[in-house]
Motif scaffolding. Structure first.
Motif, PDB file in Angstrom:
ATOM      1  N   ARG A 222      11.814 -14.367 -35.809  1.00 19.27           N
ATOM      2  CA  ARG A 222      13.085 -14.908 -35.336  1.00 19.27           C
ATOM      3  C   ARG A 222      13.384 -16.269 -35.971  1.00 19.27           C
ATOM      4  O   ARG A 222      14.534 -16.561 -36.329  1.00 19.27           O
ATOM      5  CB  ARG A 222      13.073 -15.022 -33.812  1.00 19.27           C
ATOM      6  CG  ARG A 222      12.998 -13.682 -33.094  1.00 19.27           C
ATOM      7  CD  ARG A 222      13.068 -13.853 -31.593  1.00 19.27           C
ATOM      8  NE  ARG A 222      14.380 -14.334 -31.181  1.00 19.27           N
ATOM      9  CZ  ARG A 222      14.573 -15.302 -30.314  1.00 19.27           C
ATOM     10  NH1 ARG A 222      13.535 -15.921 -29.756  1.00 19.27           N
ATOM     11  NH2 ARG A 222      15.795 -15.681 -29.990  1.00 19.27           N
ATOM     12  N   ARG A 225      14.318 -15.732 -39.714  1.00 16.07           N
ATOM     13  CA  ARG A 225      15.693 -15.229 -39.839  1.00 16.07           C
ATOM     14  C   ARG A 225      16.704 -16.353 -39.654  1.00 16.07           C
ATOM     15  O   ARG A 225      17.733 -16.403 -40.348  1.00 16.07           O
ATOM     16  CB  ARG A 225      15.914 -14.129 -38.798  1.00 16.07           C
ATOM     17  CG  ARG A 225      17.259 -13.434 -38.895  1.00 16.07           C
ATOM     18  CD  ARG A 225      17.334 -12.271 -37.927  1.00 16.07           C
ATOM     19  NE  ARG A 225      17.149 -12.722 -36.547  1.00 16.07           N
ATOM     20  CZ  ARG A 225      17.129 -11.894 -35.507  1.00 16.07           C
ATOM     21  NH1 ARG A 225      17.264 -10.595 -35.693  1.00 16.07           N
ATOM     22  NH2 ARG A 225      16.972 -12.374 -34.287  1.00 16.07           N
ATOM     23  N   PHE A 229      18.799 -17.607 -42.989  1.00 16.86           N
ATOM     24  CA  PHE A 229      20.085 -16.912 -43.053  1.00 16.86           C
ATOM     25  C   PHE A 229      21.166 -17.484 -42.134  1.00 16.86           C
ATOM     26  O   PHE A 229      22.337 -17.137 -42.300  1.00 16.86           O
ATOM     27  CB  PHE A 229      19.884 -15.421 -42.723  1.00 16.86           C
ATOM     28  CG  PHE A 229      18.903 -14.742 -43.632  1.00 16.86           C
ATOM     29  CD1 PHE A 229      19.205 -14.545 -44.972  1.00 16.86           C
ATOM     30  CD2 PHE A 229      17.675 -14.313 -43.145  1.00 16.86           C
ATOM     31  CE1 PHE A 229      18.298 -13.912 -45.818  1.00 16.86           C
ATOM     32  CE2 PHE A 229      16.761 -13.687 -43.983  1.00 16.86           C
ATOM     33  CZ  PHE A 229      17.069 -13.492 -45.328  1.00 16.86           C
TER      34      PHE A 229
END
Length: 301
Positions: A222, A225, A229
């Motif tokens: 998590r 990510r 991003f």
């Protein structure tokens, strides 16, 4: 954004800073000069504590425990206390990140930390500093044991210092949940009856699986990510996202390796090929990786 916060999250958020300011300040002014130039009866808000200052207080605290308690009953008490403080503290951090972040600041974690939002609570900020202070005592103690332990202490100190220096201590705080299994690992050399040893080893195995095999990879994925991003995640120094990647992958592989060894040991014990108290080489080696020095009996000493 949710309309209300659950009672447990509300309790944690409302009490953390107040508790730190009232109780921990009393310890701090005893061992370190606050350097505020004001009356030390008036606590400096915990949000203003320097990470270096917190690490210094922690180092003195764990050093005092090391000197005063030693290895009574086969337990390295300063390591045991550190595991309790950081392990339970990390669980609280994860709980608040999951259930309180969006309510309090309108942004869920780990998106908030990836986009340079301030720490949700003071606990998020000080846990890595506590571990950094512990690592100082750990490294000093290592000089009587060996270079592998010295390297472990330096690596722990460096990892905490890197994230603290980047202003992202709250980014690494949840990962200290690995210390939950270390609580039980610290007790593997305790002078206990066989039944209690069995319970402790079972709790260690369960905590290792839940915190290191299940929870750690989820937290790492998590966060990766988010920092790679999410829009606005470029506010951090470019090296930080790669540090997150390497840090997480290293412990992902290391945890899987030790879990494989742990499963083999459990199988040997359940099939009767190995007694409960015998051949704890895997746990001993694992404890060495986590800087739990070997316990010597009186004849060896």
């Amino acid at each position: 954004m949710t309309d209300e916060i659950d009672p447990l999250s509300s309790f944690f958020v409302s009490s953390i800073d107040a508790t730190l300011n009232r109780q921990w300040w009393r310890l701090a002014v005893v061992v370190v000069d606050a350097g505020t130039g004001t009356d030390t009866d008036v606590p400096v808000p915990v949000t203003e504590w320097s990470p270096v200052w917190i690490a210094a207080v922690s180092a003195l605290f764990f050093g005092a425990i090391k000197i005063l308690m030693g290895k009574k009953c086969g337990i390295e008490w300063y390591g045991f206390l550190h595991a309790i403080i950081t392990g339970i503290g990390a669980l609280v951090v994860i709980y608040l990140n999951t259930f309180a972040s969006e309510y309090l600041i309108g942004i869920p974690e780990p998106l908030a930390v990836a986009t340079c939002q301030p720490p949700l609570t003071s606990l998020h900020r000080i846990l890595p500093s506590i571990t950094m202070g512990f690592a100082i005592i750990d490294t000093i103690d290592s000089f009587r044991i060996g270079w592998d332990f010295i390297a472990h202490g330096i690596a722990t100190f460096s990892a905490m210092a890197l994230f603290i220096a980047a202003g992202a201590s709250q980014m690494i705080a949840p990962f200290l949940v690995m210390e939950v299994s270390t609580i039980f690992l610290s007790l593997v050399r305790a002078d206990w009856k066989e039944q209690i040893i069995f319970i402790n080893q079972s709790l260690f195995s369960l905590a290792f699986f839940l915190c290191r095999i299940v929870l750690f990879p989820i937290l790492h994925f998590r966060l990766m990510r988010a920092v790679f991003f999410a829009e606005g995640a470029d506010c951090h120094h470019p090296y930080l996202r790669w540090a997150v990647l390497l840090f997480g992958l290293f412990f992902d592989f290391l945890n899987v390796f030790w879990f494989y060894k742990l499963i083999r040991k459990i199988k040997r014990k359940l099939t009767g090929k190995e007694k409960l108290k015998s051949k704890n080489d895997d746990l001993k080696q694992f404890s060495q990786e986590h800087h739990i020095p070997p316990h010597k009996n009186k004849k060896q000493e």
